[in-house]
Design a protein around this motif. Sequence first.
Motif, mmCIF file in Angstrom:
data_model
loop_
_atom_site.group_PDB
_atom_site.id
_atom_site.type_symbol
_atom_site.label_atom_id
_atom_site.label_comp_id
_atom_site.label_asym_id
_atom_site.label_seq_id
_atom_site.Cartn_x
_atom_site.Cartn_y
_atom_site.Cartn_z
ATOM 1 N N ILE A 88 5.959 4.386 -19.592
ATOM 2 C CA ILE A 88 5.789 5.033 -17.977
ATOM 3 C C ILE A 88 7.681 4.558 -17.757
ATOM 4 O O ILE A 88 7.729 5.045 -17.095
ATOM 5 N N THR A 89 8.370 3.909 -18.085
ATOM 6 C CA THR A 89 9.865 3.660 -17.823
ATOM 7 C C THR A 89 10.623 4.904 -18.489
ATOM 8 O O THR A 89 11.305 5.567 -17.278
ATOM 9 N N SER A 90 10.844 5.168 -19.563
ATOM 10 C CA SER A 90 11.188 6.726 -20.150
ATOM 11 C C SER A 90 10.800 7.591 -18.786
ATOM 12 O O SER A 90 11.718 8.608 -18.640
ATOM 13 N N LYS A 91 9.613 7.930 -18.795
ATOM 14 C CA LYS A 91 8.921 8.541 -17.317
ATOM 15 C C LYS A 91 9.329 8.577 -16.547
ATOM 16 O O LYS A 91 9.957 8.961 -15.382
ATOM 17 N N LEU A 92 9.866 7.861 -15.428
ATOM 18 C CA LEU A 92 10.402 6.847 -14.216
ATOM 19 C C LEU A 92 11.793 7.872 -14.616
ATOM 20 O O LEU A 92 12.837 7.919 -13.464
ATOM 21 N N GLU A 93 12.824 7.041 -15.347
ATOM 22 C CA GLU A 93 13.812 7.100 -15.772
ATOM 23 C C GLU A 93 14.490 8.517 -15.821
ATOM 24 O O GLU A 93 15.000 9.331 -15.216
ATOM 25 N N SER A 94 13.789 9.954 -16.535
ATOM 26 C CA SER A 94 12.888 10.698 -16.515
ATOM 27 C C SER A 94 13.572 12.268 -14.892
ATOM 28 O O SER A 94 14.175 12.586 -14.636
ATOM 29 N N VAL A 95 11.839 11.150 -14.002
ATOM 30 C CA VAL A 95 11.953 11.768 -12.871
ATOM 31 C C VAL A 95 13.205 11.496 -12.283
ATOM 32 O O VAL A 95 13.873 12.280 -10.992
ATOM 33 N N ILE A 96 14.414 10.880 -12.179
ATOM 34 C CA ILE A 96 15.524 10.554 -11.633
ATOM 35 C C ILE A 96 16.355 10.798 -12.192
ATOM 36 O O ILE A 96 16.931 12.109 -11.233
ATOM 37 N N THR A 97 16.621 10.761 -13.437
ATOM 38 C CA THR A 97 17.819 12.406 -14.151
ATOM 39 C C THR A 97 17.462 13.597 -13.295
ATOM 40 O O THR A 97 18.413 14.296 -13.407
ATOM 41 N N GLU A 98 16.250 13.458 -13.777
ATOM 42 C CA GLU A 98 15.802 15.212 -13.608
ATOM 43 C C GLU A 98 15.687 15.913 -12.060
ATOM 44 O O GLU A 98 15.811 16.808 -11.928
ATOM 45 N N VAL B 11 2.054 -2.526 -1.528
ATOM 46 C CA VAL B 11 2.233 -2.014 -0.757
ATOM 47 C C VAL B 11 0.699 -0.924 -0.852
ATOM 48 O O VAL B 11 0.120 -0.666 -0.177
ATOM 49 N N ILE B 12 0.551 -0.622 -2.127
ATOM 50 C CA ILE B 12 -1.060 0.326 -2.542
ATOM 51 C C ILE B 12 -0.934 0.016 -3.873
ATOM 52 O O ILE B 12 0.100 -0.076 -4.851
ATOM 53 N N LYS B 13 -1.914 0.193 -4.018
ATOM 54 C CA LYS B 13 -2.644 0.477 -5.764
ATOM 55 C C LYS B 13 -2.868 2.149 -6.492
ATOM 56 O O LYS B 13 -3.737 2.590 -6.100
ATOM 57 N N VAL B 14 -2.182 2.386 -7.285
ATOM 58 C CA VAL B 14 -2.506 3.870 -7.864
ATOM 59 C C VAL B 14 -2.925 3.872 -8.537
ATOM 60 O O VAL B 14 -1.956 3.040 -9.994
ATOM 61 N N PRO B 15 -3.263 5.217 -10.371
ATOM 62 C CA PRO B 15 -3.418 5.250 -11.132
ATOM 63 C C PRO B 15 -1.783 5.011 -11.799
ATOM 64 O O PRO B 15 -1.256 5.377 -11.327
ATOM 65 N N SER B 16 -1.875 4.047 -12.998
ATOM 66 C CA SER B 16 -1.054 4.012 -13.661
ATOM 67 C C SER B 16 -0.211 5.664 -13.802
ATOM 68 O O SER B 16 1.031 5.867 -13.933
ATOM 69 N N LYS B 17 -0.896 7.162 -14.453
ATOM 70 C CA LYS B 17 -0.745 7.969 -14.571
ATOM 71 C C LYS B 17 0.168 8.922 -13.712
ATOM 72 O O LYS B 17 1.105 9.864 -13.091
ATOM 73 N N ARG B 18 -0.291 8.773 -12.212
ATOM 74 C CA ARG B 18 0.712 9.135 -10.838
ATOM 75 C C ARG B 18 2.106 7.876 -10.295
ATOM 76 O O ARG B 18 1.878 8.776 -9.546
ATOM 77 N N GLY B 19 2.611 7.183 -11.406
ATOM 78 C CA GLY B 19 3.567 6.203 -10.957
ATOM 79 C C GLY B 19 4.710 7.201 -10.628
ATOM 80 O O GLY B 19 5.434 7.106 -10.172
ATOM 81 N N PRO B 20 4.552 8.465 -11.570
ATOM 82 C CA PRO B 20 6.117 9.356 -11.569
ATOM 83 C C PRO B 20 6.060 9.643 -9.936
ATOM 84 O O PRO B 20 7.273 9.931 -9.892
ATOM 85 N N GLU B 21 4.872 10.627 -9.818
ATOM 86 C CA GLU B 21 4.735 10.987 -8.836
ATOM 87 C C GLU B 21 4.985 10.019 -7.173
ATOM 88 O O GLU B 21 6.173 10.557 -6.765
ATOM 89 N N VAL B 22 4.707 7.931 -7.776
ATOM 90 C CA VAL B 22 4.974 7.780 -6.377
ATOM 91 C C VAL B 22 6.671 7.389 -6.439
ATOM 92 O O VAL B 22 6.856 8.041 -5.153
ATOM 93 N N LEU B 23 6.754 7.380 -7.294
ATOM 94 C CA LEU B 23 8.873 7.646 -7.689
ATOM 95 C C LEU B 23 9.317 9.124 -6.526
ATOM 96 O O LEU B 23 9.879 8.974 -5.625
ATOM 97 N N ARG B 24 8.681 9.792 -6.823
ATOM 98 C CA ARG B 24 9.106 11.557 -6.527
ATOM 99 C C ARG B 24 9.085 11.366 -4.820
ATOM 100 O O ARG B 24 9.630 11.183 -3.888
#
Length: 700
Positions: free
Chosen positions: A420-430, A498-511
């Motif tokens: 998931i780390t690479s997915k989160l980093e992609s959110v920032i760079t993209e 703050v809250i617990k979310v499904p892992s696949k929605r981690g990138p959406e949390v960051l957005r």
Amino acid sequence: MQSFRTELENPLVEKDIIDLARKIELFREGKIHEEKFRSLRLARGVYGQRQQGVQMVRIKLPYGKMTFKQWKRIADISDEYSTGNLHLTTRQDIQVHFVSLDRTPELWSKLEQDDITLREACGNTVRNVTASPSAGIDPNEPFDIAPYADATFRYFLRNPICQEMGRKFKIAFSNTDEDTALTYMHDMGFIPKIQDGKRGFKVVLGGGLGAQPMMAKIAHEFLAENEIIPYLEATLRVFDRHGERNSRHKARIKFLIQKIGFEALVQLINDEQKALKSKSFTIDTETGKWAVATEEMPSKTSEVSLEQTPAYELWKATNTFEQKQEGFYGVYVRILNGNIHSTTSRSLIEQLEGYIADDVRVTINQGLMLKYVPEANLPYVYSVLEAHGLAAAGANSMANITACPGTDTCNLAISDSTNITSKLESVITEDFPELIHNNEIKIKISGCMNSCGQHGMANIGFHGSSLKAADKRVLPALQVLLGGGTVGDGVGRVADKVIKVPSKRGPEVLRVVLNNYEENANEGEYFNDYYDRQGEKYFYTLLKPVADLTTLKDDDFIDWGASEQFQTEIGVGECASVIIDLVATLLLESEEKFDWTKAAYEENRFADAIYHAYSVFVSAAKALLLDKSVSASTQSGVIDKFQENFVETGDIALGGKTFQELVLQINKNEPSEEFAKSYIAEAQAFLGLAKAYREELVNA
């Protein structure tokens, strides 16, 4: 298992490695209890991992420093004994995984040929001493803290006062008030200060993350440089005696503070002063392994020149800084998830050697720092890094996310933290490319609540968890934390859950969080200030739609990097399980400790001999208490309960003394030869009484 042999120049190290090999053999034969063996191997850097039958080996690099020769040795070792991967950790260590237990002594022996140790990299010991990677070259530092970190590491390595504590003890040195070593989350942290022209440190005590984070408290606003090791020594002696030993979840020094109060702990530390080996300890700040020698400085000048491309300029702006040494630069290197292969490592060594100093630092955000790079060599260094895919900008920005290994190898991890780390980093760079310059927001992720990825002090943090859907199926989840971070000068903030979310929605949390911050923050408002202004409930409401479990898809039940449906489980530990006489084991251990006592006395190491003798008293007393099914959670508790259950009952006679009077002479006397001789004699006599009592019971 065949007898292991090694040929090393240091006989102490050689004995240590041979002893590990012998203990592995005894464990395989069922002659050492599993719990005892676990403690022994952990103190030698050998850690069980999620996959059955293999180990993680942690290589201890004080303040993250390694030479090219050491780096190459580690890379070669990883090829021979592991998978070729080198995992850089948040404590500036290097870990290799999937190592056979039986091969660990041989691995350790080969590392020691280049002065690399595994000793006390894990276990209930003083762990790796960490420090700001820019120590010695930072223009803003009052002085170089590396000599002090190095002296601390060497003083407590194999020191008898900290070999079998109730829990680990972590130490950090920051080189400026910016507190880049995060002292506030350590058991003890040091920040350099100058007072009246003299060097010293602000000292903070009792911090820690894990499931119950606590920030360190100020122990000294200024402690003279020659007093820091004595203060540490006194603290460790107190922690060893009074720290919890039964419940691991309550065993860090932060819980001792919670139990007895900070002022009471400080008083106990002060009460230890008389018994210290070193009342004052002068640290050599001129020469040592921490220093960069003349022959280790760059000797080559590159003729490579680059066009001033946006990519190069961005890299230079975000990954390099001018050292206090004129004409030289420090260079940070981003390493995704802290994983760098041995082949890449050897290639970098070959191409960088001579163009930078022979002093590479592992950073606490799982990257590397190159030192003393001449300005003329920056284009060449960039080109080398780019060719290896390691020239990503933003080495200290929010785009560089810290993550623990998670379910890849860790027994305790609940859900993925690496893919998931690479997915989160992609959110920032993209989606937020301008934030590549933002060094204020830190994003960190752990596979469980234990905070190996330091999520508990992140501005935006995540830790692995699980959720249950309406149909009772379990899915991987992320606990979202916000508002943590470094304030500075030994002060930090714990993030709010703050809250617990499904892992696949981690990138959406960051957005969602970053979009909200960009749209609503005041001009120049820091993220934590914005979080404080809006409040935890605001962000809970903001993220509640992302956490909605009525909109789950089948993909939500498969973790990042996995192909099968998620299920909560932990890995299997060591498979050996034997039934042995624990009382006899503890008494044998007491005899071994008495052998250490005699050896230290004969070498005129009187303070060490006294402490080993103290351990003989406690270990033998614990053995007899176990025979009566009496439990004590601290060493001081063992002493009190032995008095109550053996001396006061008349089972053991101590010539009119109480057990407390006998044992606790340890902190009421100077560590002189005379006291050592009498205390050791009393320990030997007590061990004889304990063995005789036990023998009588067995033969009754």
